[in-house]
Scaffold this motif. Structure first.
Motif, PDB file in Angstrom:
ATOM      1  N   GLY A  60       6.045   5.536  -4.885  1.00 18.86           N
ATOM      2  CA  GLY A  60       6.692   5.505  -3.581  1.00 18.86           C
ATOM      3  C   GLY A  60       5.968   6.318  -2.525  1.00 18.86           C
ATOM      4  N   LEU A  61       4.680   6.620  -2.738  1.00 12.56           N
ATOM      5  CA  LEU A  61       3.910   7.372  -1.747  1.00 12.56           C
ATOM      6  C   LEU A  61       3.355   6.435  -0.678  1.00 12.56           C
ATOM      7  CD1 LEU A  61       2.001   9.686  -4.219  1.00 12.56           C
ATOM      8  CD2 LEU A  61       3.705  10.427  -2.536  1.00 12.56           C
ATOM      9  N   ASP A  62       3.371   5.153  -0.962  1.00 10.55           N
ATOM     10  CA  ASP A  62       2.876   4.151  -0.039  1.00 10.55           C
ATOM     11  C   ASP A  62       3.735   2.907  -0.287  1.00 10.55           C
ATOM     12  OD1 ASP A  62       1.359   2.737   1.756  1.00 10.55           O
ATOM     13  OD2 ASP A  62      -0.366   2.464   0.423  1.00 10.55           O
ATOM     14  N   ALA A  63       3.905   2.096   0.762  1.00 10.34           N
ATOM     15  CA  ALA A  63       4.777   0.921   0.618  1.00 10.34           C
ATOM     16  C   ALA A  63       3.949  -0.355   0.609  1.00 10.34           C
ATOM     17  CB  ALA A  63       5.773   0.889   1.771  1.00 10.34           C
ATOM     18  N   PRO A  64       4.380  -1.370  -0.132  1.00  7.88           N
ATOM     19  CA  PRO A  64       3.619  -2.616  -0.169  1.00  7.88           C
ATOM     20  C   PRO A  64       3.723  -3.382   1.152  1.00  7.88           C
ATOM     21  CG  PRO A  64       5.623  -2.792  -1.521  1.00  7.88           C
ATOM     22  CD  PRO A  64       5.550  -1.381  -1.031  1.00  7.88           C
ATOM     23  N   THR A  65       2.690  -4.180   1.457  1.00  5.15           N
ATOM     24  CA  THR A  65       2.733  -5.053   2.628  1.00  5.15           C
ATOM     25  C   THR A  65       3.723  -6.180   2.359  1.00  5.15           C
ATOM     26  OG1 THR A  65       0.401  -4.530   2.967  1.00  5.15           O
ATOM     27  CG2 THR A  65       1.279  -6.392   4.206  1.00  5.15           C
TER      28      THR A  65
END
Lengths: 242, 187
Positions: A60-65
């Motif tokens: 959850g440190l980055d979100a998917p496109t």
């Protein structure tokens, strides 16, 4: 019990694109995979294959496109920043190549930190931290500072920090990268034991010898899963029942 | 494989009969290279002919017991102090297969590499499972590590081949790494 309920991490058709137009980079392209409780999955691939992106998505440190990432059935996109931060403190443990311990804190303080940040009272957090250090085989080093430990010992502290407080998902990014082959193997044994005890683990590595400790090995190339080996997921679900 | 030297080394630790030698050899190497007892007796006959061992009568149950001679001891010492020759590489089916795959029109080399990598990884997982499963004795543990390291080396080499092929495909107008649609044109 519904077999799907033991899925801890689920990436569903996850795509991550950095930049746009001519500089667009597709770090992950429609990647789907599940990790069940009790299972260790290794992700292998050369640099730039998307394996680290996959791990940051899982945590959850980055979100998917596009696509969804769920941890224990909860879609991380629905959580909001505060909710994701809480999830990272309570359900997900990270292990990094360079240990990332705080030099000014002793081993037990490093391990207790995520729980204390989450509002657990200091005394309880320390007790849990000591138990976690015991589990990784270094109870005697509890009051030592990172600078006075070997790489292997520091990585054990980092693993204790990753598992303290009953976390069910462990994400490890090249955890053996800075260690010699025998120490690295001890670290894998620990990760493996933790998964055998019921946690779900994802191990990102470029070393086949280390990936071989996993139940399944996923090969990434240019953001795409090109191949997968190991136990049939159905068997894994049955095994986790035992 | 140096069955001859391995048996001599075992006999140096005391007289033994054929079946015992086979059992001990397999114990120390984890039955990785199975020996049949016929092979053991043929080798013992040859060693006896060359004066490296001698028959030392039979035990109570009629097994012929062999002991090492002084010449045999010298042979063992020489074996341990001489490096294994690397000048004549053993035939490597995979290297030969890939060398032919990249030069044979119509072969999808990418798939050859990928399938092999999965198979080798599965073997590597099996070896690792054996390591996990229990207290291995030192000798067998080291043999297992040797299998682990060579499987790992093979996977690294396959990764390397894949990267080389991709680069070659980018540099050349006609791709080599992928299936060429019309082999006639490629010629």
């Amino acid at each position: 019990m519904n077999p799907l309920s033991s899925t801890v991490l689920h990436l569903d058709t996850v795509t991550r694109i950095h930049g746009e137009g001519a500089t667009e980079v597709r770090a992950l392209r429609e990647v789907s995979f599940r990790v069940a409780a009790g299972e260790l999955v290794a992700v292998m691939g050369p640099s730039g294959s998307g394996k680290s992106t996959l791990l940051t998505m899982a945590g959850g440190l980055d979100a998917p496109t596009s696509g969804t990432v769920s941890v224990e059935g909860v879609d991380l996109a629905t959580l909001g920043n505060a909710g994701r931060a809480r999830m990272r403190r309570t359900s997900v443990g990270y292990v990094f190549q360079d240990f990332n311990l705080i030099p000014a804190l002793s081993a037990v303080e490093n391990v207790a930190l995520p729980m204390e940040l989450d509002g657990v009272r200091s005394r309880a957090a320390r007790a849990a931290a000591r138990a976690a250090l015991e589990e990784v085989g270094i109870p005697e080093l509890a009051d030592r500072f990172p600078d006075h430990m070997s790489g292997g010992q520091q990585q054990r502290v980092a693993i204790a920090r990753a598992v303290v407080g009953e976390r069910r998902l462990i994400l490890a990014d090249e955890p053996t990268g800075a260690l010699d082959s025998e120490t690295g193997e001890e670290i894998l044994r620990l990760l493996r034991a933790r998964c055998d005890a019921g946690a779900a683990g994802v191990l990102v590595t470029h070393e086949a010898r280390h990936a071989a400790w996993a139940d399944r090995v996923v090969f990434l190339r240019d953001g795409v899963v090109v191949d997968e080996t190991g136990a049939d997921p159905a068997d894994v679900l049955l095994e986790s029942r035992r | 494989m140096s069955v001859k030297q391995a048996l001599l080394a075992l006999l140096e630790q005391g007289p033994r009969y054929g079946y015992q030698l086979r059992t001990e050899f397999e114990q120390r190497t984890g039955s990785t290279w199975p020996l049949n007892v016929g092979q053991v007796y043929t080798t013992l006959t040859r060693l006896e002919r060359d004066g490296l061992v001698e028959a030392d009568g039979a035990d109570g149950e009629g097994h012929v017991v062999y002991r090492v001679t002084d010449a045999g001891r010298d042979e063992v010492a020489a074996w341990f102090t001489t490096p294994v020759a690397r000048t004549q590489p053993p035939r490597d089916e995979l290297a030969i297969k890939l060398a032919l795959a990249v030069t044979t029109p119509g072969v999808d080399v990418g798939t050859v590499i990928q399938q092999q990598r999965s198979a080798t990884m599965a073997a590597l997982q099996d070896y690792t499972r054996l390591k996990r499963e229990g207290d291995l004795d030192l000798a067998w543990g080291l043999v297992l590590d040797s299998l682990v390291f060579s499987a790992e080396a093979e996977i690294r080499w396959l990764d390397h081949c894949e990267a080389r092929l991709r680069r070659a495909a980018l540099e050349r107008p006609t791709p080599v790494a992928t299936n060429v649609e019309t082999p006639e044109v490629a010629r």
